[in-house]
Scaffold this motif. Structure first.
Motif, short mmCIF file in Angstrom:
data_model
loop_
_atom_site.label_atom_id
_atom_site.label_comp_id
_atom_site.label_asym_id
_atom_site.label_seq_id
_atom_site.Cartn_x
_atom_site.Cartn_y
_atom_site.Cartn_z
N ARG A 192 -90.05 57.65 6.28
CA ARG A 192 -90.98 56.99 5.37
C ARG A 192 -92.37 56.99 6.01
O ARG A 192 -92.53 57.29 7.19
CB ARG A 192 -90.57 55.54 5.11
N GLU A 193 -93.36 56.61 5.21
CA GLU A 193 -94.73 56.52 5.69
C GLU A 193 -95.12 55.06 5.83
O GLU A 193 -94.93 54.26 4.90
CB GLU A 193 -95.67 57.20 4.69
N HIS A 194 -95.67 54.69 7.00
CA HIS A 194 -96.19 53.34 7.15
C HIS A 194 -97.65 53.32 6.70
O HIS A 194 -98.46 54.14 7.12
CB HIS A 194 -96.12 52.86 8.59
N ILE A 195 -97.97 52.36 5.84
CA ILE A 195 -99.33 52.22 5.32
C ILE A 195 -99.84 50.83 5.68
O ILE A 195 -99.18 49.83 5.40
CB ILE A 195 -99.36 52.41 3.79
N SER A 196 -100.99 50.77 6.30
CA SER A 196 -101.61 49.49 6.65
C SER A 196 -102.43 48.99 5.46
O SER A 196 -103.31 49.70 4.96
CB SER A 196 -102.51 49.65 7.87
N LEU A 197 -102.14 47.76 5.03
CA LEU A 197 -102.85 47.20 3.88
C LEU A 197 -104.35 47.15 4.11
O LEU A 197 -105.15 47.35 3.19
CB LEU A 197 -102.32 45.79 3.61
N GLY A 198 -104.75 46.88 5.35
CA GLY A 198 -106.17 46.75 5.65
C GLY A 198 -106.95 48.04 5.47
O GLY A 198 -108.19 48.02 5.43
N SER A 199 -106.24 49.17 5.37
CA SER A 199 -106.91 50.46 5.19
C SER A 199 -107.22 50.75 3.73
O SER A 199 -107.93 51.71 3.42
CB SER A 199 -106.05 51.59 5.76
N MET A 200 -106.70 49.92 2.83
CA MET A 200 -106.91 50.17 1.40
C MET A 200 -108.29 49.69 0.96
O MET A 200 -108.86 48.75 1.54
CB MET A 200 -105.82 49.48 0.58
N GLU A 201 -108.79 50.31 -0.07
CA GLU A 201 -110.12 49.99 -0.56
C GLU A 201 -110.25 48.50 -0.90
O GLU A 201 -109.41 47.95 -1.62
CB GLU A 201 -110.45 50.83 -1.79
N GLY A 202 -111.29 47.88 -0.36
CA GLY A 202 -111.56 46.48 -0.66
C GLY A 202 -110.77 45.48 0.18
O GLY A 202 -110.92 44.27 0.00
N MET A 203 -109.93 45.98 1.11
CA MET A 203 -109.04 45.09 1.85
C MET A 203 -109.44 44.88 3.31
O MET A 203 -108.80 44.12 4.03
CB MET A 203 -107.61 45.62 1.79
N GLN A 204 -110.48 45.55 3.78
CA GLN A 204 -110.85 45.47 5.19
C GLN A 204 -111.09 44.03 5.64
O GLN A 204 -110.54 43.58 6.65
CB GLN A 204 -112.10 46.31 5.45
N ASP A 205 -111.91 43.28 4.93
CA ASP A 205 -112.24 41.91 5.33
C ASP A 205 -111.26 40.88 4.78
O ASP A 205 -111.35 39.70 5.13
CB ASP A 205 -113.66 41.55 4.87
N ARG A 206 -110.36 41.33 3.95
CA ARG A 206 -109.41 40.41 3.32
C ARG A 206 -108.06 40.40 4.03
O ARG A 206 -107.25 39.50 3.82
CB ARG A 206 -109.22 40.83 1.86
N THR A 207 -107.84 41.41 4.89
CA THR A 207 -106.54 41.56 5.54
C THR A 207 -106.60 41.12 7.00
O THR A 207 -107.51 41.50 7.73
CB THR A 207 -106.07 43.03 5.48
N ILE A 208 -105.62 40.34 7.41
CA ILE A 208 -105.43 39.96 8.81
C ILE A 208 -104.21 40.75 9.29
O ILE A 208 -103.09 40.51 8.83
CB ILE A 208 -105.19 38.45 8.96
N THR A 209 -104.44 41.70 10.18
CA THR A 209 -103.37 42.60 10.61
C THR A 209 -102.77 42.12 11.92
O THR A 209 -103.48 41.92 12.91
CB THR A 209 -103.91 44.03 10.78
N VAL A 210 -101.46 41.93 11.92
CA VAL A 210 -100.72 41.47 13.10
C VAL A 210 -99.80 42.57 13.58
O VAL A 210 -99.15 43.26 12.77
CB VAL A 210 -99.89 40.21 12.76
N ASN A 211 -99.74 42.74 14.90
CA ASN A 211 -98.83 43.73 15.47
C ASN A 211 -98.51 43.28 16.90
O ASN A 211 -98.95 42.21 17.33
CB ASN A 211 -99.44 45.13 15.44
N GLY A 212 -97.77 44.10 17.61
CA GLY A 212 -97.41 43.73 18.97
C GLY A 212 -96.57 44.81 19.63
O GLY A 212 -96.37 45.90 19.07
N PHE A 213 -96.07 44.49 20.79
CA PHE A 213 -95.39 45.47 21.63
C PHE A 213 -93.87 45.24 21.71
O PHE A 213 -93.15 46.09 22.22
CB PHE A 213 -95.98 45.41 23.05
N SER A 214 -93.39 44.12 21.20
CA SER A 214 -92.00 43.73 21.41
C SER A 214 -91.00 44.73 20.87
O SER A 214 -90.02 45.08 21.54
CB SER A 214 -91.74 42.36 20.77
N LYS A 215 -91.22 45.20 19.65
CA LYS A 215 -90.21 46.02 18.98
C LYS A 215 -90.34 47.49 19.35
O LYS A 215 -89.37 48.12 19.76
CB LYS A 215 -90.32 45.84 17.46
N ALA A 216 -91.54 48.04 19.22
CA ALA A 216 -91.72 49.48 19.43
C ALA A 216 -91.49 49.89 20.87
O ALA A 216 -91.01 50.99 21.14
CB ALA A 216 -93.12 49.90 18.98
N TYR A 217 -91.83 49.01 21.81
CA TYR A 217 -91.74 49.37 23.23
C TYR A 217 -90.67 48.57 23.97
O TYR A 217 -90.65 48.57 25.20
CB TYR A 217 -93.12 49.16 23.89
#
Length: 380
Positions: A209-234
């Motif tokens: 599948r393709e992962h899409i970040s909501l904050g990359s969508m038009e009009g969402m840059q200042d409206r999106t708070i993006t959370v991530n981390g290292f626990s799962k992937a690494y």
């Protein structure tokens, strides 16, 4: 003597099940635990070496509360190149785990009487963080037959709505939202002027599948708070290292909370995170391939038993419908007592999960096969 704030929050169901399983193990029982969301792989050696080297060269003192500049810059570079977000290091807050970031977000953006939207089912700690902040959770139903997509989201927006929580790939379902689903959420957020918390902690554990970040969508840059981390992937769960990017007013609020509470993420752990981002990525690919193989064994085995289970597109959870045998609470208890298999009842994640159990396939294929055999013996 507990505060009223504390009384709003229930014990984590996933931790509760894990504690019971651990107690049985201590008593000598062979328990197969499918309850915790934790990769069973060791952290890659290069990451461990980088943290140890940092420790021994004296990186054991306070760091800036927002994180060491090198890591913040590396995270920003990752978000620009992999996620399409227009961010700089100064927009990134390094936290002691993604869970801490989520807590800080809720405490920053929510007031008493505000509303936050969760898609039912949702990870247990979102609701707790919302309620701890004094706000109310509004649960939006999802289509359990179609990738757990939210149904009629706009009908649940009110003048009290402040934030919508989106988690893809998701816990507990493993669902990965496609571009159309995310575009619909983004359009609603823009139309009603509400924030979106995009929890992307499982972004790299994704299958075809393709992962899409909501904050990359038009009009969402200042409206999106993006959370991530290292626990799962690494495979760095115990390291407690996460991050968040947000617009300046929200960033400053979170930083204030962090500086007055946990101060910062552990100093030498941050250097491990830097190596995780800048070092070889092959261990991530190898881990994801193993998760996919385990997923296929588990999903086929469950359906063969008669437990209906969609094939998850990401994360390492199967959200299985056990209604042919009982409700999720009953089956979870039966499997633990009769089969010594620990799973999490779906009701822990929202009302729509009452006929489900969550099974984490962060275990070897051998243990998964043994677990399936025990489940079949207990239910058939």
């Amino acid at each position: 003597m507990a505060s009223s704030r504390l009384k709003r929050v229930e014990e984590s169901a996933t931790i509760k099940v894990a504690n019971i399983a651990n107690k049985l193990r201590q008593e000598g029982t062979d328990v197969i635990s499918f309850s915790l969301g934790e990769p069973d792989f060791d952290t890659p050696k290069n990451i461990c070496d980088a943290a140890a080297d940092a420790m021994y060269r004296g990186e054991t003192h306070y760091t800036p509360s927002a994180g060491i500049p090198q890591l913040r810059d590396a995270i920003a570079e990752k978000l620009r190149t992999e996620n399409g977000l227009d961010v700089n290091g100064s927009d990134v807050l390094v936290t002691p785990g993604a869970k801490q970031a989520i807590f800080e977000i809720m405490m920053t953006v929510l007031d008493d009487g505000d509303e936050a939207i969760l898609f039912d089912p949702a990870w247990v700690s979102y609701n707790s963080a919302i309620r701890f902040a004094g706000a109310d959770t509004v649960w939006v139903p999802t289509d359990t037959h179609d990738n757990f997509k939210p149904l009629d989201l706009e009908e649940y927006i009110t003048d009290k709505t402040r934030i919508i929580v989106v988690n893809t790939p998701g816990n507990p379902t493993g669902a990965v939202y496609d571009r159309d689903t995310l575009k619909n959420i983004a359009d609603i957020a823009i139309d009603h002027d509400v924030l979106v918390l995009s929890d992307e902690i499982y972004e790299k554990i994704i299958y075809d599948r393709e992962h899409i970040s909501l904050g990359s969508m038009e009009g969402m840059q200042d409206r999106t708070i993006t959370v991530n981390g290292f626990s799962k992937a690494y495979a760095m769960t115990g390291w407690r290292l996460g991050y968040v990017c947000a617009r300046p007013d929200i960033f400053q609020g979170m930083l204030k909370i962090q500086s007055h509470s946990v101060s910062s993420a552990t100093s030498f752990v941050q250097y491990g995170g830097l190596e995780a981002l800048q070092g070889p990525q092959e261990p991530v690919t190898e881990m994801v391939n193993k998760f996919k193989a385990r997923r296929d064994v588990l999903v086929k085995g469950l359906n063969d038993i008669g437990i209906k289970c969609q094939t998850p597109g990401g994360a390492f959870y199967a959200f299985a419908d056990v209604s042919e045998f009982g409700n999720g609470d009953e089956i979870s208890e039966k499997l633990l007592v009769d089969a010594h298999v620990a799973v999490t009842p779906g009701s822990a994640f929202g009302d729509s999960g009452r006929d489900f159990i969550r099974i984490s396939y962060a275990a070897s294929k051998e243990r998964i096969k043994e677990g399936l055999s025990r489940i079949e013996s207990a239910l058939t």
